[in-house]
Design a protein around this motif. Structure first.
Motif, short mmCIF file in Angstrom:
data_model
loop_
_atom_site.label_atom_id
_atom_site.label_comp_id
_atom_site.label_asym_id
_atom_site.label_seq_id
_atom_site.Cartn_x
_atom_site.Cartn_y
_atom_site.Cartn_z
N CYS A 69 -36.41 -31.64 0.99
CA CYS A 69 -37.19 -30.69 1.79
C CYS A 69 -38.58 -30.48 1.19
CB CYS A 69 -36.46 -29.36 1.91
SG CYS A 69 -34.97 -29.45 2.93
N ALA A 70 -38.65 -30.38 -0.14
CA ALA A 70 -39.94 -30.17 -0.81
C ALA A 70 -40.88 -31.34 -0.55
CB ALA A 70 -39.73 -29.97 -2.30
N ALA A 71 -40.34 -32.55 -0.48
CA ALA A 71 -41.17 -33.73 -0.20
C ALA A 71 -41.78 -33.66 1.19
CB ALA A 71 -40.34 -35.00 -0.35
N GLU A 72 -41.13 -32.91 2.09
CA GLU A 72 -41.65 -32.72 3.45
C GLU A 72 -42.51 -31.46 3.56
OE1 GLU A 72 -38.28 -32.57 6.03
OE2 GLU A 72 -37.58 -34.56 5.45
N GLY A 73 -42.69 -30.76 2.44
CA GLY A 73 -43.47 -29.53 2.45
C GLY A 73 -42.70 -28.36 3.03
N ALA A 74 -41.38 -28.41 2.95
CA ALA A 74 -40.52 -27.36 3.51
C ALA A 74 -39.56 -26.86 2.44
CB ALA A 74 -39.75 -27.91 4.71
N THR A 75 -38.75 -25.88 2.80
CA THR A 75 -37.73 -25.38 1.88
C THR A 75 -36.36 -25.55 2.51
OG1 THR A 75 -37.95 -23.15 2.78
CG2 THR A 75 -39.25 -23.66 0.83
N LEU A 76 -35.37 -25.70 1.67
CA LEU A 76 -33.99 -25.85 2.13
C LEU A 76 -33.46 -24.51 2.60
CD1 LEU A 76 -31.43 -27.63 2.41
CD2 LEU A 76 -30.85 -26.91 0.08
N ALA A 115 -33.12 -25.94 13.45
CA ALA A 115 -33.42 -27.05 12.54
C ALA A 115 -32.29 -28.07 12.60
CB ALA A 115 -33.57 -26.52 11.12
N ALA A 116 -32.62 -29.31 12.36
CA ALA A 116 -31.61 -30.36 12.35
C ALA A 116 -30.83 -30.30 11.04
CB ALA A 116 -32.27 -31.72 12.50
N PRO A 117 -29.53 -30.52 11.08
CA PRO A 117 -28.75 -30.53 9.84
C PRO A 117 -29.25 -31.64 8.90
CG PRO A 117 -27.30 -30.47 11.74
CD PRO A 117 -28.69 -30.71 12.25
N LEU A 118 -29.17 -31.37 7.62
CA LEU A 118 -29.59 -32.33 6.60
C LEU A 118 -28.35 -32.86 5.91
CD1 LEU A 118 -31.82 -33.66 4.87
CD2 LEU A 118 -31.79 -31.60 3.45
N ARG A 119 -28.12 -34.18 6.01
CA ARG A 119 -26.99 -34.83 5.34
C ARG A 119 -27.51 -35.49 4.08
NH1 ARG A 119 -22.43 -35.52 8.26
NH2 ARG A 119 -21.83 -37.31 7.02
N VAL A 120 -26.87 -35.20 2.95
CA VAL A 120 -27.34 -35.69 1.66
C VAL A 120 -26.26 -36.55 1.00
CG1 VAL A 120 -28.14 -34.98 -0.62
CG2 VAL A 120 -28.75 -33.64 1.37
N THR A 121 -26.66 -37.75 0.57
CA THR A 121 -25.77 -38.60 -0.22
C THR A 121 -26.41 -38.85 -1.58
OG1 THR A 121 -26.75 -40.61 0.68
CG2 THR A 121 -24.79 -39.77 1.80
N ASN A 122 -25.68 -39.45 -2.46
CA ASN A 122 -26.12 -39.69 -3.83
C ASN A 122 -26.82 -41.05 -3.90
OD1 ASN A 122 -26.49 -39.48 -6.54
ND2 ASN A 122 -24.33 -39.63 -7.09
N GLY A 123 -28.03 -41.11 -3.39
CA GLY A 123 -28.77 -42.38 -3.41
C GLY A 123 -28.07 -43.46 -2.60
N GLY A 124 -27.47 -43.09 -1.49
CA GLY A 124 -26.74 -44.03 -0.65
C GLY A 124 -25.26 -44.11 -0.99
N LEU A 125 -24.88 -43.62 -2.15
CA LEU A 125 -23.47 -43.57 -2.54
C LEU A 125 -22.90 -42.21 -2.17
CD1 LEU A 125 -23.84 -45.12 -6.10
CD2 LEU A 125 -23.08 -46.27 -4.01
N VAL A 135 -26.39 -27.33 7.19
CA VAL A 135 -26.49 -27.22 8.64
C VAL A 135 -27.82 -26.67 9.13
CG1 VAL A 135 -24.02 -27.10 9.01
CG2 VAL A 135 -25.29 -25.00 8.67
N GLU A 136 -28.51 -25.86 8.34
CA GLU A 136 -29.79 -25.31 8.80
C GLU A 136 -30.97 -26.17 8.36
OE1 GLU A 136 -30.32 -21.15 8.39
OE2 GLU A 136 -28.30 -20.71 9.09
N GLY A 137 -30.73 -27.21 7.59
CA GLY A 137 -31.76 -28.17 7.23
C GLY A 137 -32.94 -27.57 6.49
N CYS A 138 -34.10 -28.16 6.72
CA CYS A 138 -35.34 -27.73 6.07
C CYS A 138 -36.15 -26.87 7.03
CB CYS A 138 -36.18 -28.95 5.70
SG CYS A 138 -35.36 -30.11 4.61
N ALA A 139 -36.86 -25.91 6.47
CA ALA A 139 -37.73 -25.06 7.30
C ALA A 139 -39.04 -24.82 6.60
CB ALA A 139 -37.05 -23.73 7.58
#
Length: 81
Positions: free
Chosen positions: A54-61, A26-36, A77-81
């Protein structure tokens, strides 16, 4: 008896465990605070945002011991699955 046991062990070694992945990481998921940028102590909030993403994509973190804070973003690092 010994031949049957060794054959069973040999066949078991060739089979993939049930539920094994496809081998595509899975691709790593980078998360920011609404762009901040997030602060280091905001890991729980970052995890909630990642779970919602992840839930919006129908997946789990998929969390890992290798998840980290990096330059204002939390990296899962393991992103959504």
């Amino acid at each position: 008896m010994a031949a049957a046991l060794s054959l069973t062990l040999a066949l078991g070694a060739c089979a993939a465990p049930q539920g094994a992945g496809t081998g595509v990481p899975a691709a790593p998921l980078r998360v920011t605070n609404g762009g901040l940028p997030f602060a280091y102590h905001e890991g729980a909030a970052a995890r909630r945002v990642a779970m919602e993403t992840c839930a919006a994509e129908g997946a789990t973190l998929r969390t890992s011991i290798y998840d980290r804070f990096e330059a204002g973003a939390w990296v899962f690092v393991e992103g959504c699955a």
